[in-house]
Design a protein around this motif. Sequence first.
Motif, PDB file in Angstrom:
ATOM      1  N   SER B 545      89.033  14.407   7.239  1.00  0.00           N
ATOM      2  CA  SER B 545      88.147  14.721   8.386  1.00  0.00           C
ATOM      3  C   SER B 545      87.787  12.963   8.932  1.00  0.00           C
ATOM      4  CB  SER B 545      86.785  15.254   8.118  1.00  0.00           C
ATOM      5  OG  SER B 545      87.076  16.602   7.413  1.00  0.00           O
ATOM      6  N   ILE B 546      87.273  12.306   8.034  1.00  0.00           N
ATOM      7  CA  ILE B 546      87.149  10.952   8.393  1.00  0.00           C
ATOM      8  C   ILE B 546      88.239  10.127   9.003  1.00  0.00           C
ATOM      9  CG2 ILE B 546      86.406   8.672   7.470  1.00  0.00           C
ATOM     10  CD1 ILE B 546      84.756  10.349   5.349  1.00  0.00           C
ATOM     11  N   ARG B 547      89.358  10.240   8.703  1.00  0.00           N
ATOM     12  CA  ARG B 547      90.442   9.661   9.222  1.00  0.00           C
ATOM     13  C   ARG B 547      90.680  10.183  10.600  1.00  0.00           C
ATOM     14  NH1 ARG B 547      95.701   8.734   5.851  1.00  0.00           N
ATOM     15  NH2 ARG B 547      96.153   7.379   7.417  1.00  0.00           N
ATOM     16  N   SER B 548      90.724  11.513  10.592  1.00  0.00           N
ATOM     17  CA  SER B 548      90.790  12.285  11.853  1.00  0.00           C
ATOM     18  C   SER B 548      89.882  11.623  13.037  1.00  0.00           C
ATOM     19  CB  SER B 548      90.638  13.636  11.594  1.00  0.00           C
ATOM     20  OG  SER B 548      90.073  14.287  12.840  1.00  0.00           O
ATOM     21  N   MET B 549      88.462  11.379  12.435  1.00  0.00           N
ATOM     22  CA  MET B 549      87.528  10.952  13.328  1.00  0.00           C
ATOM     23  C   MET B 549      87.965   9.342  13.659  1.00  0.00           C
ATOM     24  SD  MET B 549      83.489  10.280  12.559  1.00  0.00           S
ATOM     25  CE  MET B 549      83.774   9.014  11.490  1.00  0.00           C
ATOM     26  N   ARG B 550      88.548   8.798  12.770  1.00  0.00           N
ATOM     27  CA  ARG B 550      88.763   7.261  13.383  1.00  0.00           C
ATOM     28  C   ARG B 550      89.840   7.384  14.211  1.00  0.00           C
ATOM     29  NH1 ARG B 550      89.430   3.773   8.159  1.00  0.00           N
ATOM     30  NH2 ARG B 550      90.318   2.490   9.693  1.00  0.00           N
ATOM     31  N   ASN B 551      90.845   8.209  14.176  1.00  0.00           N
ATOM     32  CA  ASN B 551      91.986   8.680  14.877  1.00  0.00           C
ATOM     33  C   ASN B 551      91.383   8.812  16.219  1.00  0.00           C
ATOM     34  OD1 ASN B 551      93.861   7.990  13.230  1.00  0.00           O
ATOM     35  ND2 ASN B 551      94.422   9.946  12.636  1.00  0.00           N
ATOM     36  N   ALA B 552      90.356   9.854  16.326  1.00  0.00           N
ATOM     37  CA  ALA B 552      90.078  10.394  17.685  1.00  0.00           C
ATOM     38  C   ALA B 552      89.225   9.107  18.340  1.00  0.00           C
ATOM     39  CB  ALA B 552      88.985  11.237  17.151  1.00  0.00           C
ATOM     40  N   PHE B 553      88.461   8.329  17.578  1.00  0.00           N
ATOM     41  CA  PHE B 553      87.906   7.238  18.400  1.00  0.00           C
ATOM     42  C   PHE B 553      89.005   6.138  19.006  1.00  0.00           C
ATOM     43  CE2 PHE B 553      83.983   8.402  16.085  1.00  0.00           C
ATOM     44  CZ  PHE B 553      83.195   8.217  17.211  1.00  0.00           C
ATOM     45  N   ARG B 554      90.432   6.168  18.170  1.00  0.00           N
ATOM     46  CA  ARG B 554      91.324   5.444  18.613  1.00  0.00           C
ATOM     47  C   ARG B 554      92.186   5.977  19.486  1.00  0.00           C
ATOM     48  NH1 ARG B 554      93.582   3.919  13.518  1.00  0.00           N
ATOM     49  NH2 ARG B 554      91.752   3.303  12.261  1.00  0.00           N
ATOM     50  N   VAL B 555      92.105   7.336  19.761  1.00  0.00           N
ATOM     51  CA  VAL B 555      92.963   8.007  20.872  1.00  0.00           C
ATOM     52  C   VAL B 555      93.111   7.404  22.238  1.00  0.00           C
ATOM     53  CG1 VAL B 555      93.518   9.933  21.982  1.00  0.00           C
ATOM     54  CG2 VAL B 555      93.238  10.279  19.529  1.00  0.00           C
ATOM     55  N   ASP B 556      94.103   6.880  22.716  1.00  0.00           N
ATOM     56  CA  ASP B 556      93.943   6.107  24.060  1.00  0.00           C
ATOM     57  C   ASP B 556      93.909   7.714  25.088  1.00  0.00           C
ATOM     58  OD1 ASP B 556      94.296   5.341  26.736  1.00  0.00           O
ATOM     59  OD2 ASP B 556      96.365   4.744  26.304  1.00  0.00           O
ATOM     60  N   PRO B 557      92.682   7.842  25.788  1.00  0.00           N
ATOM     61  CA  PRO B 557      92.399   8.645  26.950  1.00  0.00           C
ATOM     62  C   PRO B 557      93.064   8.693  28.138  1.00  0.00           C
ATOM     63  CG  PRO B 557      90.451   7.435  26.814  1.00  0.00           C
ATOM     64  CD  PRO B 557      91.404   6.913  25.850  1.00  0.00           C
ATOM     65  N   GLY B 558      93.962   7.611  28.368  1.00  0.00           N
ATOM     66  CA  GLY B 558      94.506   7.601  29.520  1.00  0.00           C
ATOM     67  C   GLY B 558      93.768   6.947  30.406  1.00  0.00           C
ATOM     68  N   PHE B 559      92.483   6.567  30.351  1.00  0.00           N
ATOM     69  CA  PHE B 559      91.451   5.859  31.123  1.00  0.00           C
ATOM     70  C   PHE B 559      90.659   4.958  30.384  1.00  0.00           C
ATOM     71  CE2 PHE B 559      87.905   8.222  30.367  1.00  0.00           C
ATOM     72  CZ  PHE B 559      88.471   9.546  29.894  1.00  0.00           C
ATOM     73  N   ASN B 560      90.025   4.129  31.173  1.00  0.00           N
ATOM     74  CA  ASN B 560      89.201   3.430  30.288  1.00  0.00           C
ATOM     75  C   ASN B 560      87.806   3.560  30.611  1.00  0.00           C
ATOM     76  OD1 ASN B 560      87.881   1.160  29.123  1.00  0.00           O
ATOM     77  ND2 ASN B 560      88.557  -0.678  30.498  1.00  0.00           N
ATOM     78  N   PRO B 561      86.992   3.951  29.489  1.00  0.00           N
ATOM     79  CA  PRO B 561      85.542   4.507  29.527  1.00  0.00           C
ATOM     80  C   PRO B 561      84.606   3.478  29.751  1.00  0.00           C
ATOM     81  CG  PRO B 561      86.246   5.057  27.489  1.00  0.00           C
ATOM     82  CD  PRO B 561      87.445   4.508  28.336  1.00  0.00           C
ATOM     83  N   ASN B 562      84.975   2.194  29.247  1.00  0.00           N
ATOM     84  CA  ASN B 562      84.144   1.153  29.168  1.00  0.00           C
ATOM     85  C   ASN B 562      83.768   0.600  30.388  1.00  0.00           C
ATOM     86  OD1 ASN B 562      84.302   1.413  26.458  1.00  0.00           O
ATOM     87  ND2 ASN B 562      86.149  -0.043  26.547  1.00  0.00           N
ATOM     88  N   ASP B 563      82.393   0.156  30.657  1.00  0.00           N
ATOM     89  CA  ASP B 563      81.744  -0.456  31.782  1.00  0.00           C
ATOM     90  C   ASP B 563      82.002   0.447  33.167  1.00  0.00           C
ATOM     91  OD1 ASP B 563      81.147  -2.578  30.252  1.00  0.00           O
ATOM     92  OD2 ASP B 563      83.090  -3.297  30.580  1.00  0.00           O
ATOM     93  N   VAL B 564      81.762   1.930  32.888  1.00  0.00           N
ATOM     94  CA  VAL B 564      81.586   2.773  33.890  1.00  0.00           C
ATOM     95  C   VAL B 564      80.402   3.535  34.153  1.00  0.00           C
ATOM     96  CG1 VAL B 564      82.729   4.647  35.333  1.00  0.00           C
ATOM     97  CG2 VAL B 564      84.226   2.983  33.912  1.00  0.00           C
ATOM     98  N   ALA B 565      79.550   3.266  35.169  1.00  0.00           N
ATOM     99  CA  ALA B 565      78.320   4.103  35.273  1.00  0.00           C
ATOM    100  C   ALA B 565      78.578   5.358  35.904  1.00  0.00           C
ATOM    101  CB  ALA B 565      77.472   3.385  35.859  1.00  0.00           C
TER     102      ALA B 565
END
Lengths: 114, 909
Positions: B545-565
Amino acid sequence: MESTLSKTEWKRGSAELLILSLVEARPRHGYEISKLIEQRSGGTVRFHVASLYPMLYRLERRGWLHGRWVEKSGQRRRRYYRVTRQGRRVLASQLRGWREFVAGINRITEAENA
Amino acid sequence: MPEWKPEILRRLAPLKLPATREAEIVDEIAQHLEDRYQELLASGQNEDAAYHTSLDELEDEDFFARNLRRVETEFHCEPIAPGKASKKFFEGTLQDVRYAVRMLRKSPGFTAVAVLTLALGIGANTALFSVINAVLFRPLPVAAPHELIDVYNSSPDEMLSHLPLAYPDYADFRDNSKTLSGLLGFAPNALALDPNGESEMVTAEGVTSNYFDVLGVQPVLGRSFEARQDVVSGTYPVVVLSYNSWRRKFNADPAIIGSTIRLNGNILTVIGVAPPNFSGLIRGLDPEMWIPLSMESILHLGDPLADRGSQWLFVTGRLRPGVSASQAQAELESIADGLALQYPKSNKDRTVVILPASQVKIIPEVDGAMYATSFVLLGFVGLILLIACANLAGMLLARASARRREIAVRLAMGASRTRLIRQLLTESLLLSLLGGSLGLMLTIAFDRLVSQALQGLRLVIPVQVGLGLTLDYRVFVFTLIAVSGATLLFGLVPAFKASGLTLSSTLKEEAASAGGSRSKHGTLKVLVVGQVAVSLLLLICAGLSIRSMRNAFRVDPGFNPNDVATASFYPSYIGMNAAQSVAFYKSLSDRAQVLPGVRSVALAERLPLTFVIQVTSCAPQGKDADEAKSWQDVDRSNVGPEYSQTMQIPVLRGREFDERDTASSTAVVIVNEALASLFWPGQDPIGRRIRFRQDKDYSEVVGVVRNGKYRTLGEQPRPFVYRAAVQHGSPDLTMLIRFTGDSRPVFSAVREDARQLDSRIPVMQLQSLEDKISVSLLLPQIGATFFGLLGMLGLVLASVGLYGVIAYTASQRTHEIGIRMALGAKPLEILRLVLRQGLVLALVGVAVGLATALAVTRVLSTMLYGISATDAVTFVGISLFLLFVTMMASYIPARRAMRVDPMVALRYE
C-alpha cells in the motif's frame, strides 16, 4: 436502629456498645476484652466464650471491627480487634442514644422520688 | 497443658464451616481457653478444676455452635488458595475474581504488557467496528424505523435495478395508497450558501413537506415543514437546518429561528433545527439543511416537478400498523399498472420495487460492496487481535510454568481441575476486560479523529460526509464478544496445560524443567510461528500500500497541477443558461488575464481526477449509421480556449480552441491520442468528423492532445474528447488560472472581480488544482494509512511476543547453558545457540507468512497503483526486514544467556 435499641436487642446492643468502647482506645484480643468487661463491671457483667466470639465476629462482619492476627515475640499469636472508622461512628451514635436513654430514665425516676 | 482443640472442633462440627475458617476460630478460642486456664492455675486452682472452669466458657454442648451459626452462615466464605470445588457458583466466582486481582497485582509488569497488548488488539477491532456500525448496523434515528420501506422504480432496460421515482409518480403513490400511512420524497443537492464574495457549497436535501412528519423526527428548535405547503411552486421559502450545520455555520445561535439565510441568491427563513443525531436517510451523507421541494427554483433541480419522464426522487414510506411490506408492494404495483396505462409514454415499463428501509444503507447497488469491504477489513484487523492473543497465550504459558509449584500445591490440597481452569480463565478474562475497556477508550479517540478527517474531506469532495460515530450498545456488545473470544483464544490452552499437571511429577521434578526439553515448548513455538506469519502478511500489505501510494504520487496525470488556481462559478443557480453567461465569463477571463503573475487563463466544465465523470456516446463519420458497434462511450469535458496551455497538456497535432470557435461557427472537438487511434488508427485525425449521439450535426476534429489520467490515477489510457464550451453545455464552469508566485492575491482578485461583475452568481471552491485533484490520491492514502498502521501494530506485537518466548525459553535453559559452558562452550557459541532458536522460528513463520500473503494480497490488487499484488521486491524486502527485527528480539535474551556464569547456572534450582 443504631441509636434506639429495641427490647430484643437490649442485651446484644449493650454488649456491642461495651465491646466497641473497649477497643476504641487501642486494639485488644478477645480474652483481654472479656477480662476488662468483667473487671470494670466489678464482676456483674461477664461474657463467656460462647457469646463473646460470635459477637466479635458479627461486629467484624458488619465492618465495625477489624481483627488481625498478631505475633509478638515470646507469645503465641493472638487475634487483635480494632475499631474501624464505621465502628467509631456507630459507637458515637450508640453512646449518644444510651446517654439520652439514661438521662430520660433519670428524669423520670428523679421526678417520682422528689 | 490440656488439649482444647478437639473439644472446640466437636462443638463446631455441626456448622460444617470451610476448613480454613474453622481452623481460624479453633485457634482463637483455644488461645482464649488457654489464657483462662493459666489464669485460674495462677489463682491457685488445681489443674482439673481449672480445666473444667475454662471449658465451661463454652457452656452447654450446642450453645456455642448456635450462636456462631447465625454469624457464620450469613457469610460463608471459601478459602481462596486451595480452590476446592464449591457448591455455590457465584460465590466461587467472586472469590476467583478476588484471587485474580491479587495475582495480577503481584506482577504489574506482566499485567501492563498484557493489558496494553489486548487494548491494541481489541481497540483496533472495536474502532473499525464502530465505523462499520455507523454505516451498516445502526438503525435510522427515526420513530419506529422497522415500519419504513424504500420505494424504487425498476425498468428492464436500465443498468440499475433500483431507480429513483419521478415526482408525479411519487405524488400518485402518496395520494392513492391505503397501505402506507405516509410517503415522503427527498433529493440530495448541492447549493450555494450566502453568495456574498465567495459562496460556500452546502449539501442540502430537497424534501417533500411531510418529510419530518412521516419520519417522526421532531426539531430541537422551531418546527418542521407544514404538510402540503409544497403544492404551489415557489411559495414556501423556508429551511430546516441540521444540528451540525447550526452548530458549525451559525454558532449554535439559539435565536436562529425566524432569521433568514441566502441560498443560491434566494432568501429563505429558518424555521427549525433538526435533532443532533438525525442526518437524513442516506448513511454517510450529512446534509446541512432541508428545503421544501416546491422551492425548485432554488434547488435548480434541472428536472421540473411536473415531468413524469425524469426519475430523481428517492422515496420512503411508512407502513400502516399491521400492514406487511408485501401488501404495500402489491398495492403500489397496481397503482403503477394504472399509471402505465394512463401514461404509456413514460411509464410503460416501470415497475415498483419495495425494500424495508432497514435493509438499504446507501443505495441497494452499492450496499453489497459495503458489506463485502467491511468484512474484508474486519478480517485484516482481526489478524491484529489474533497476534495479540498469540502473544498473551505465550506469556500465560510461560507464566504457568513459573506457577507450577503454586498450582501443584493447590491440586494437592484438593482443588479440582475444572476449578483451577476456571480460576485461570478468570484471570484471563480480567485481563481482557481491562484490555477491552482501554480499547474502548482508544476507539473514542479514533472516532474523534475520523470525524475530524471526514469534515476535512469537505475540501476535496463537494458533499458533506459524516457518520455520527458514537459508541452505542452494538459497539459494546462487539467489544464484549471480542473480549470473550480473545479470552478463550489466549486463555484456554494455557489454562488446560497448566492444570493438567500430574502431582507427583511436578512436585518432584521441578528442576527437570530447566533441562529445556524441546517438546515442552511446542505450543509456544507454534504461537511464535503464527505471529511472525500473520505480521509478515500485514507488513506485506502495508508495504504494497505504501509503495502504491508513492507510485500514485509519482504518476504523471498528463497535465501539470502545480501553480494553477481554480474557482467554480454557478450561474445556473440563479437561473442563467450558457448563452447568458458568455459575457460574464468573457469579462471575468479578461480581468484575470491581466492580473500580475498570471500566465494563462482557461475555463472548463469538468476537471480530470475530480471524480466528476461525464460520458457521451460518439462515432466517427462514416460509421455512425452502424447502430451498435462503432459507437463508443467516451469521457468528455467542455473547455474554453487556452485549456491545454493552462493545464500544460501537450498539443500533438492541430490547435487548441480559440476565438475562431463561436456558438455559431462549425462545431469543433479536440481528441486525445487514445480516441484518435481508436477511431482512425494510423491516420491523421485532423479534419475528420465525429457525431455525438444527441447531435444531428458532425463535429470536426481540430486538434490531438496527449493522453492523461481522467478518472483515476491507476487507469489505462482512456479515450477522451474535448468540446468547445462556447458551443455546448452547462453555464457552470471552473476557471483555471496558471500563475507564478503567491496564490492568495489571485484568489482575492477573482473573488472581487466576480462580485463586481455579477454579485448574484455563486463563486465556490477557490482552491489550487493540486488540492482539487488530491481526492484522486485519497484511496491510496487511506489504503496506505490503514495497512501501514496495521503493519506497525502487527510488527510491534509480534516482536514483543518473539522476545518474550525467546527470553523465557532461554531462561529455562539456564541450567543446560551452564553445563555447556562448564564443558567448555564459548560465550559466542551460546549466543549462536539461542539466536538459532529464534531464527528457526522466524524462518518458519516467514515461510508460512509468504505463502499466505501470496494468496491473500490479490484482494488488494484493485487498489494498488503501478505495483503488482505479488511484487517480489516488497515480498523479499519485508521478509528480510521482519527477520532482522526478530533477530533483534532474540538477540537481547541471547546476550543475557551468553553472560551466564556457569557456577551460578549449575546451582540454579
